[in-house]
Design a protein around this motif. Structure first.
Motif, mmCIF file in Angstrom:
data_model
loop_
_atom_site.group_PDB
_atom_site.id
_atom_site.type_symbol
_atom_site.label_atom_id
_atom_site.label_comp_id
_atom_site.label_asym_id
_atom_site.label_seq_id
_atom_site.Cartn_x
_atom_site.Cartn_y
_atom_site.Cartn_z
ATOM 1 N N LYS A 224 -56.391 -42.809 -28.442
ATOM 2 C CA LYS A 224 -54.938 -42.748 -28.634
ATOM 3 C C LYS A 224 -54.213 -43.674 -27.650
ATOM 4 N N HIS A 244 -51.786 -45.082 -36.975
ATOM 5 C CA HIS A 244 -52.500 -43.808 -36.983
ATOM 6 C C HIS A 244 -52.904 -43.511 -38.427
ATOM 7 N N LYS A 270 -56.712 -35.526 -42.522
ATOM 8 C CA LYS A 270 -57.016 -36.963 -42.623
ATOM 9 C C LYS A 270 -58.515 -37.224 -42.717
ATOM 10 N N ASP A 291 -59.113 -42.267 -38.541
ATOM 11 C CA ASP A 291 -57.975 -41.951 -37.661
ATOM 12 C C ASP A 291 -57.076 -43.138 -37.336
HETATM 13 MN MN MN Z 1 -55.242 -38.609 -35.102
#
Ligand code: MN
Ligand code: O2Y
Length: 614
Positions: A224, A244, A270, A291
């Motif tokens: 991230k 994302h 997802k 992701d």
């Molecule tokens: Mn994520």
């Protein structure tokens, strides 16, 4: 490899300075070898930090139990520390970088005492790809090293690409738990208390400094922190997109292929969509990533996407043979589990795995746990954010081209959220700017009381990037608008908004989801191929009522409901975006988006002379 063998003088200097500050007992440069992975894992098993799983059932797998205070990303301790607060925008926490660096330097001072400092050279994206970026993470956690070895490409080959003076993103991490002389962790997960945790990003200097947490997105800094927060800043400056988004490949029975990326807020499935098993005969879905997508223009003017990661850091609870058989197989060997329940014969178990807990378990807090279905208040055996870290290459649905250094050409971009009402099963944006508008209003309905929002209101999460955008979100919207001007309309991906989460007024699901979502993907595919049965409506382009084959249990009336333009609901949506969402971005909101909102409102009001029958 020794510190003095690092060819890159800048890297050598940085590592030396960090070692002087943090005062580790030893320094190890990670070569990325299997032998090093094994050695670290053996050490963590010997120290009691990791539990090896049953080699007959889960070969090469271990489980870690984290500290109870260190179980997820800490958004309220995550900072975009730009020189000016304005540049971080209204949706990020901000501290002045000079002050924050002073605080953190104080915390890092001696923070690695009694520990080994690991230097992890890693590549986000296939090593050497011109879309890839190199990072170097310094950490005092062997758990982080082993997870990074699955999630990214680590080692000597990365140093070779970096050469003597190549560019890398410096990522500094310490668990913030120095050891006194002779002290050990005694098998206890090391971390600092919450008020000392900092996940700091310095966008101007493109640095990441993380302190106090050993968990997931706080500590595996390639994910991230680099691949989204810092990469979004780099992408803005270099004219590409760091998103994302999952990436999937869909093939029709004739073997024609389309590539689709999709952004959903967390907890919208997802990973399940990325690994979907289609229910429509002859159709195939394969996985490129689950992701993150980095998308750059190719020479032909199309956007090409790579998955910068090499593994999946998936949520374990809820993953079952029904919801995601491919993820279960991916995580059946060589996988690191964190905070799952363990059976007596050292196999994994979690809530929603698809079968009852077999006998006595050890729960994620290390206590004995026996399933009691009658007790609705029983605490779960696995933490709700328990994870598996599994190599992407082990996923049965992985596409052969998932590591193509050139990426895959993107045909469609999906946005979605958990919206029980109003938003139809699928609709298509009329053009790029309309698609950017749809991305900007993405959100999920609040279903349980939250600190900041009432049940039933929509928590907006534009582009599913709210926690991950490294700069002002209004400027990020502008960047998306600008990307749409960089090529010809025919080369841009088509944009869609999907919603698998519609409910009836009495709370029943209108759409079964999971593999049946392939029916929606088929319509998306056909829309990209120009063969979809569609109708223009006030909210965008929609499937005709017979365009999507109905799965078992979905009646014609259900389908009509799923594909209805809910005029009243949409007018409320317009009102909410106008009153509560867009004003946050002030002067940074692109005029193209406020124009789209006006157009939507007037379309809804004018439709069929104000008596819309769509
Ligand atoms: Mn994520
Ligand atoms: O809780 C964490 O540290 C992990 S969060 C995460 C992990 C994998 C993929 N996505 C996410 C997310 O929060 O979007």
């Amino acid at each position: 490899m020794k510190l003095q063998d690092l060819k890159h003088a800048g890297l050598r200097k940085w590592v030396t300075e960090v070692a002087e500050l943090t005062k580790p007992e030893a320094i190890v440069i990670c070569d990325g070898s299997e032998a090093h992975y094994r050695q670290l894992m053996d050490e963590m098993i010997a120290s009691g930090l990791a539990t090896p799983l049953n080699p007959d059932k889960k070969p090469g797998c271990v489980n870690f139990l984290s500290d109870v205070s260190d179980v997820a990303r800490v958004e309220n301790r995550t900072y975009i520390s730009s020189a000016k607060q304005e540049d971080a925008g209204p949706t990020n926490n901000w501290i002045d970088p000079v002050g924050l660096k002073k605080t953190l330097n104080g915390l890092y001072d001696g923070s690695m005492k009694g520990r080994t400092m690991y230097v992890i050279p890693f590549s986000m994206g296939p090593i050497g790809s011109n879309i890839a970026k190199i990072g170097v993470e310094i950490t005092d956690s062997a758990y982080v090293v082993t997870n990074m070895m699955i999630m990214t490409r680590v080692g000597t080959k990365v140093l070779d690409v970096l050469g003597n003076d190549g560019y890398y993103v410096p990522c500094l991490h310490s668990v913030g738990k120095p050891l006194a002389e002779g002290e050990s962790d005694h098998g206890k997960w090391p971390c600092a208390p919450i008020e000392k945790k900092y996940i700091a990003h310095f966008p101007e200097t493109r640095e990441i400094w993380s302190y106090g947490s050993g968990y997931g997105g706080n500590a595996l800094l390639g994910k991230k922190c680099l691949a989204l927060r810092i990469a979004s800043v780099i992408a803005r400056d270099e004219g590409w997109l760091a998103e994302h988004m999952l990436i999937l490949k869909i093939s029709n029975p004739e073997g024609v292929v389309k590539y689709v990326t999709a952004a959903f807020p967390s907890a919208c499935g997802k990973t399940n969509l990325a690994m979907l098993v289609p229910t429509i005969p002859g159709w195939k879905v394969e996985t490129i990533g689950d992701d993150i997508a980095w998308m750059k223009f190719g020479k032909d003017g199309r956007l090409y996407a790579i998955n910068p990661e090499a593994g999946f850091f998936g949520v374990a609870p809820g993953t079952s043979k029904d919801s995601n058989p491919n993820a279960l197989i991916a995580a059946s060997k060589n996988t690191i589990f964190t905070n799952v329940g363990l059976t007596e014969d050292k196999d994994i178990w979690w809530e929603g795995i698809g079968y009852d807990a077999p006998g006595k378990l050890t729960d994620w807090t290390g206590n004995e746990w026996v399933q009691n279905k009658a007790d609705k208040s029983q605490k779960p055996a696995a933490h709700p954010n328990a994870r598996f870290t599994a190599p992407a290459a082990q996923c049965p649905s992985i596409a052969p081209e998932w590591e193509d250094p050139n990426g895959v050409p993107v045909d469609a971009i999906l946005f979605g959220g958990r919206r029980p009402h109003t938003i139809p099963l699928v609709h298509q944006a009329r053009d790029w700017n309309h698609g950017v508008f749809l991305g900007s209003i993405v959100g999920s309905e609040i279903t349980a009381a939250a600190l900041d929002l009432k049940v039933g209101t929509v928590r907006r999460d534009p582009f599913a990037m709210l926690p991950f955008c490294g700069y002002h979100m209004g400027e990020y919207f502008k960047h998306w608008i600008k990307i749409g001007t960089r090529t010809t309309v025919d080369k841009l991906p088509k944009i869609f908004y999907v919603n698998w989460f519609r409910k009836t007024d009495d709370g029943k699901w209108l759409w079964p989801g999971y593999g049946e979502n392939s029916r929606v993907l088929k319509w998306v595919f056909e829309a990209c191929a120009g063969t979809a049965k569609s109708v223009d409506t006030p909210i965008g382009i929609m499937p005709t009522i017979d365009a999507i084959d109905r799965p078992e249990g979905v009646s014609e009336a259900d389908m009509a409901e799923l594909l209805k333009v809910d005029r009243e609901g949409w007018l409320k949506e317009v009102e909410d975006v106008r009153a509560n969402h867009y004003p946050k971005f002030g002067e940074h909101l692109p005029k193209e988006l406020s124009h789209m909102l006006d157009v939507l409102e007037s379309n809804l009001k004018d439709c069929c002379g104000g008596k819309c029958c769509c």
